[in-house]
Design an enzyme around this catalytic site. Structure first.
Site, PDB file in Angstrom:
ATOM      1  N   PHE A   1       0.825  -1.205   0.000  1.00 46.57           N
ATOM      2  CA  PHE A   1       0.000   0.000   0.000  1.00 46.57           C
ATOM      3  C   PHE A   1       0.860   1.256   0.000  1.00 46.57           C
ATOM      4  O   PHE A   1       2.055   1.223   0.295  1.00 46.57           O
ATOM      5  CB  PHE A   1      -0.920   0.020   1.231  1.00 46.57           C
ATOM      6  CG  PHE A   1      -0.193  -0.035   2.553  1.00 46.57           C
ATOM      7  CD1 PHE A   1       0.449   1.088   3.073  1.00 46.57           C
ATOM      8  CD2 PHE A   1      -0.157  -1.210   3.303  1.00 46.57           C
ATOM      9  CE1 PHE A   1       1.114   1.048   4.288  1.00 46.57           C
ATOM     10  CE2 PHE A   1       0.518  -1.273   4.520  1.00 46.57           C
ATOM     11  CZ  PHE A   1       1.155  -0.133   5.012  1.00 46.57           C
TER      12      PHE A   1
ATOM     13  N   HIS B   1      12.079  -5.922   5.855  1.00 42.58           N
ATOM     14  CA  HIS B   1      11.877  -7.280   6.350  1.00 42.58           C
ATOM     15  C   HIS B   1      12.036  -8.177   5.120  1.00 42.58           C
ATOM     16  O   HIS B   1      12.284  -7.683   4.035  1.00 42.58           O
ATOM     17  CB  HIS B   1      10.521  -7.466   7.044  1.00 42.58           C
ATOM     18  CG  HIS B   1       9.340  -6.876   6.342  1.00 42.58           C
ATOM     19  ND1 HIS B   1       8.808  -5.651   6.670  1.00 42.58           N
ATOM     20  CD2 HIS B   1       8.580  -7.340   5.330  1.00 42.58           C
ATOM     21  CE1 HIS B   1       7.769  -5.388   5.899  1.00 42.58           C
ATOM     22  NE2 HIS B   1       7.602  -6.405   5.054  1.00 42.58           N
TER      23      HIS B   1
ATOM     24  N   MET C   1      -5.442  -1.090   7.847  1.00 42.24           N
ATOM     25  CA  MET C   1      -5.887   0.203   7.322  1.00 42.24           C
ATOM     26  C   MET C   1      -6.846   0.924   8.277  1.00 42.24           C
ATOM     27  O   MET C   1      -7.136   2.102   8.082  1.00 42.24           O
ATOM     28  CB  MET C   1      -6.510   0.031   5.940  1.00 42.24           C
ATOM     29  CG  MET C   1      -7.762  -0.781   5.893  1.00 42.24           C
ATOM     30  SD  MET C   1      -8.417  -0.909   4.204  1.00 42.24           S
ATOM     31  CE  MET C   1      -7.415  -2.235   3.525  1.00 42.24           C
TER      32      MET C   1
ATOM     33  N   HIS D   1       6.647  -7.458  12.170  1.00 42.03           N
ATOM     34  CA  HIS D   1       6.645  -6.540  11.020  1.00 42.03           C
ATOM     35  C   HIS D   1       5.256  -5.955  10.779  1.00 42.03           C
ATOM     36  O   HIS D   1       5.045  -5.218   9.820  1.00 42.03           O
ATOM     37  CB  HIS D   1       7.171  -7.228   9.760  1.00 42.03           C
ATOM     38  CG  HIS D   1       6.172  -8.079   9.019  1.00 42.03           C
ATOM     39  ND1 HIS D   1       5.380  -9.003   9.644  1.00 42.03           N
ATOM     40  CD2 HIS D   1       5.852  -8.144   7.701  1.00 42.03           C
ATOM     41  CE1 HIS D   1       4.610  -9.606   8.745  1.00 42.03           C
ATOM     42  NE2 HIS D   1       4.875  -9.103   7.563  1.00 42.03           N
TER      43      HIS D   1
ATOM     44  N   ALA E   1       0.751  -6.419  12.271  1.00 42.40           N
ATOM     45  CA  ALA E   1      -0.191  -7.086  13.161  1.00 42.40           C
ATOM     46  C   ALA E   1      -0.218  -8.590  12.898  1.00 42.40           C
ATOM     47  O   ALA E   1      -0.432  -9.384  13.808  1.00 42.40           O
ATOM     48  CB  ALA E   1      -1.585  -6.497  12.978  1.00 42.40           C
TER      49      ALA E   1
END
Length: 463
Positions: A225, A335, A370, A391, A393
């Site tokens: 995103f 990551h 989001m 990195h 949730a």
């Protein structure tokens, strides 16, 4: 004599009958198939006579290595005990992800491991898995999207900057960000990375240069995103040149695009051919860093990581230009990467597949979803976690489950409740698909300190 080079041709010249011949034939077929057979054979004769001169050659390097230091292929067996490990937020993690880590810890090259609280199952290492190995790199331990990273750019603009400008900001994201396999910017940007020697020295990368140039400044599909939001700074660092407060900012999440995926596929194939493993762990095949292919992958992986960084730089440059504003500070971290780091007094290869580097004093950004806040963090350098943190949730539901559980209508209601505007996005990226970021952060208080938060406001994803 036919027009196509065969293994028999190489054996007639005096090459030993081992796997390096098959690898050489694969390289020749893929990258030099338009060259005349006579020229390839003449070169092969020279390789046989002077293998030391071809040690780092893209086509003949593996063969030359086999001539100088013949290696016997053998099946690798797993150890009966696991290397030391720590799991954070164990109750938040599915059993399959844990079992994937347990298998990885039994590899003969494994030194230590850790599992982050956002972990879930993947290929090879689980997402959120951290593994330290002895002088070996696992392509699927790094991941397919090599160097996938977060990048947060903060403007010296107040939180209220977006008020009344929503349509303008949406238009900027629509016009100046590109997503997926086919979108590209009409006006391409150049970057110093394209002059790197690796793009000429490694045949695979040479063939990927055009795609890399075309995709610079674009983002992938899935959970990638670019979004406008608000950064709330609670504990600023002196070098930020910002007071504590709330600022308008842009956050992006993407990786090394098609180039990274091609590198992962190519070197995973080579690893599986050279590192036979039991079927249940074949995705964990590794490359010894003392070998030609190991060194070549290391170069390619680092190039892909730098390319991912260049993509984010271009994305943020385009957006800042469209806004007509100057970026004050950028916080970013990889990551899906591997680093050479000290573990228990020994240099190891530390793989972080979906895990944030959290060395003491290292800055990072850990997103939520989001509709949930992300966190600006400072690493504490916890050795039990191999200096790592989550990195994000982490997924609560798989992509396929999301498609059967949620509807676009339900997603719109959740977005409206959180005052978030979404451009693009699919059901498999529903906010409800993710774990509770507050719970995840609670499980890693010993890994990072929180300096501030990021709250999404306008989100752009692939359609």
């Amino acid at each position: 004599m036919g027009n196509k080079l065969s293994g028999r041709d190489l054996i007639k010249l005096g090459f030993p009958k081992n796997n390096s011949i098959n690898i050489a034939l694969g390289q020749i077929s893929r990258y030099r198939k338009r060259e005349k057979k006579e020229r390839i054979i003449a070169e092969a004769k020279d390789v046989l006579l002077h293998p030391e001169n071809y040690k780092n050659d893209g086509t003949w390097g593996k063969v030359a290595e086999g001539l100088v230091n013949p290696v016997q292929m053998r099946m690798h067996q797993l150890n009966t005990t696991r290397a030391p490990f720590t799991i954070y937020g164990e109750n938040e993690i599915d059993q399959q992800a844990k079992f994937q880590l347990y298998d990885a810890l039994k590899l003969p090259i494994s030194v230590a491991g850790a599992l982050m609280p956002d972990a879930h199952s993947g290929y090879g290492l689980p997402i959120g898995g951290v593994l330290a190995t002895d002088n070996a790199v696992i392509p699927y331990g790094v991941g397919v999207d090599i160097g996938c990273r977060m990048s947060l750019s903060i403007f010296d603009l107040p939180e209220s900057y977006s008020k009344g400008r929503e349509l303008q900001l949406e238009a900027i994201l629509k016009d100046h960000t590109k997503f997926g396999m086919y979108e590209a910017h009409a006006v391409k940007a150049d970057h110093e990375i394209f002059s790197r020697a690796a793009f000429q020295d490694i045949p695979l990368l040479k063939g990927l240069l055009g795609k890399a140039y075309k995709q610079l400044g674009t983002s992938g599909g899935g959970n990638h995103f670019v979004e406008f939001g608000v950064a709330k700074i609670d504990y600023p660092l002196a070098e930020w040149k910002l007071e504590a407060g709330s600022y308008f900012c842009v956050l992006s999440h993407s990786g090394s695009r098609g180039m990274g995926a091609a590198i992962a596929k190519h070197y995973t194939y080579l690893a599986t051919k050279q590192c036979p493993l039991p079927k249940n762990v074949q995705h964990l095949a590794w490359l010894d860093l003392n070998t030609h292919d190991g060194q070549e992958y290391w170069l390619a992986m680092n190039l892909a990581g730098d390319y991912a960084k260049a993509c984010h730089e271009d994305i943020h440059r385009r957006i800042a230009k469209a806004l007509g504003k100057r970026i004050v500070v950028t916080i970013e971290n990889h990551h899906n990467f591997a680093w050479k780091e000290m573990v228990n007094g020994k240099e190891c290869i530390v793989h972080r597949k979906g895990a944030t580097p959290a060395h003491e004093g290292a800055l990072g950004i850990i997103p939520g979803s989001m509709t949930a806040p992300g966190f600006i963090v400072l690493g504490k350098g916890n050795p039990d976690a191999l200096h790592s943190a989550s990195h994000g949730a982490g997924r609560l539901y798989s992509r396929s489950k999301c498609k059967s559980m949620f509807t676009h209508g339900e997603i719109k209601k959740v977005l409206k409740a959180h005052d978030v505007h979404l451009i693009g996005g699919n059901v498999d990226e529903a906010p409800m698909a993710y774990k509770n970021i507050q719970a995840v952060m609670g499980h890693q208080e010993g890994l990072v300190s929180v300096l501030g938060t990021f709250t999404p406001k306008i989100v752009r994803m692939d359609r």
